[in-house]
Structures are given as structure tokens and as C-alpha cells.
Design an enzyme around this catalytic site. Sequence first.
Site, PDB file in Angstrom:
ATOM      1  N   TYR A  81       0.868  -1.184   0.000  1.00 24.97           N
ATOM      2  CA  TYR A  81       0.000   0.000   0.000  1.00 24.97           C
ATOM      3  C   TYR A  81       0.896   1.223   0.000  1.00 24.97           C
ATOM      4  CZ  TYR A  81      -3.792   3.148   1.580  1.00 24.97           C
ATOM      5  OH  TYR A  81      -4.707   4.167   1.700  1.00 24.97           O
ATOM      6  N   LYS A 125      -1.579  -1.480  -3.849  1.00 25.88           N
ATOM      7  CA  LYS A 125      -2.664  -0.501  -3.777  1.00 25.88           C
ATOM      8  C   LYS A 125      -2.017   0.866  -3.951  1.00 25.88           C
ATOM      9  CE  LYS A 125      -6.083   1.528  -0.638  1.00 25.88           C
ATOM     10  NZ  LYS A 125      -6.613   1.549   0.749  1.00 25.88           N
TER      11      LYS A 125
END
Length: 299
Positions: free
Chosen positions: A142, A170
Site C-alpha cells: 500500500y 494498492k
Amino acid sequence: MAPTSTPQTPFGRVLTAMVTPFTADGSLDVDGAQRLAAHLVDAGNDGLIVNGTTGESPTTSDAEKTRLLRAVVEAVGDRAHVVAGVGTNDTRHSLELARAAEQAGAHGLLTVTPYYNKPPQEGLYQHFTAIADATGLPVMLYDIPGRSGVPITTETMVRLAAHPRIVANKDAKGDLGRASWAIATTGLAWYSGDDMLNLPLLSVGAVGVVSVVGHLVTPELRALIESYTSGDVAKATEIHQKLLPVFTGMFRTQGVITTKAALDLLGLPGGPLRLPLVGLSADETAQLGRDLAAGGVQI
């Protein structure tokens, strides 16, 4: 057992970063979490992120995280990928959370860039590698430098992608140029972590989204992705433009705050926030209602 996946879409295409419902006294609302998880999967989510930032992970205890994760796996784990947020700025703590998540039945791990202590790229590499080595679960990185203070460079992404369990990223970097290069050079499955950029990121190779507005408009997100991947870019653009008021309204302030306010308007589990987050004012709630209505959300 989680639904089937492919190397191209290891966690499906549409995932919502789920809020953590609390009761009126501020304690964990396990029943509400199960009802919300079922509602989101019924709406069309392929997966849910549990214990992420939108789940108020900075202010939930490790015991609460495990209890919540077990409850969501029990509720929807046979129908959706349940991905546990385990990222912290303390590698040892993240390893503990990762192992606990695996034991609780999670199907994957989401691990955010360590925040505040601003490690160098070698520190990021060793941190993420240690987490990936800690369990047998697939890992989604992320990358959100606006919160963490440090980006994951494309070079570091390439190194991390060599790990057999680091399979996805992400992307909340907000840089389509860097995303283009990273997608092309890493082979990682790319997920948009910024709802306003869902369609632009699909255009440079993303396979899906990890969404906040998925609490409200999952069918529309599915339709956007399906239109784009089937070649109907005009339809995808039409859906994207229709959703612009929703994207705008949900991020006028911190996303957990607006999401819980929206869930309250819809009669869905959410409950109060934990400090330092605070609820919307009456004027802000009214503005949110107007934004959602403009985007087609029926309140």
C-alpha cells in the site's frame, strides 16, 4: 476458502476498505460488522479490507483487530477475499499482526508503507520482505506517500515483486506516470487506492480498485470496470463522470468520517468514531447528502 482468483486479479477486482462499526459506547460492534460485510459482498464486492486505515486501525487494539477479522471471515469468507490490514511503522508489530491475521483466517495481507519514521528505501524493502516471509498469505503493498511521508520507488517495487508472496500494490500515490512505469516493470497486480483515479489507473494497467466509496456504489464500480475491460470506454467514462459528486463529497474531509456519516444516512452499521476523528457537523452532513444525491445515491 476464499473465492478463486488469478495471478492477474489475486484479490478480485472490486474491494471495499471497510469501516469498523462501533456501538454507541464506542466498543466494537461485531454483529454490525458482520451485517455490513454481508451487505457489501451482496452488493458485489469481491473482497473486503479489514483493519485498514478506513477501519480506524490506528485506534483499535490488536485483540479488537483479531476479533473483527474472525467475525468478517465467518460472515463472508466463503464468498469474498478478506484481506487484513497489518501495516504499522514497527516491523516487529506488523509481523505479530500478520501471524495473527493468518491464524484468524484472512486470505491476504495489506501492508502500508511505514509512516512517521520515514525509513529509506532499503528499510522499506526489508520491512515488506519480513512481512511477506512471516506467513503463507499473499501480500498487497500500500503506497500512500501523502500519509506515510515516503513513497515506494519503482526500483524498490521491482525488488519486492520478486518475492513470491508479494503479488499486488494498492496505489494512492496520485502519479499516473510513475504508476505506468511500475505496472510495466513489476508485473504486480495494480489496484487503485484513490477513487477519483479509478478510471485513469485502469487506463494504464490497473486491474481493480480498493475503494472507500464502495460502501455506497459498488454496483457502479463493477459496471465501470466491466465496461472498461470489455472495451466500452465511453460507457466507463460516463459512469466515472456520474460518480464525480460522490468522489468529491466523500473526501471533503477524512474518509472514515464521511463514510460513517453516509452509512448512518442509509441506516447501515457504522456507529461513532474514535478520537481524534470526530463526526460531521449538521451543515457538513447536509452537504454530504447533497453530494451523494447528485451522484445518484438514494438516501
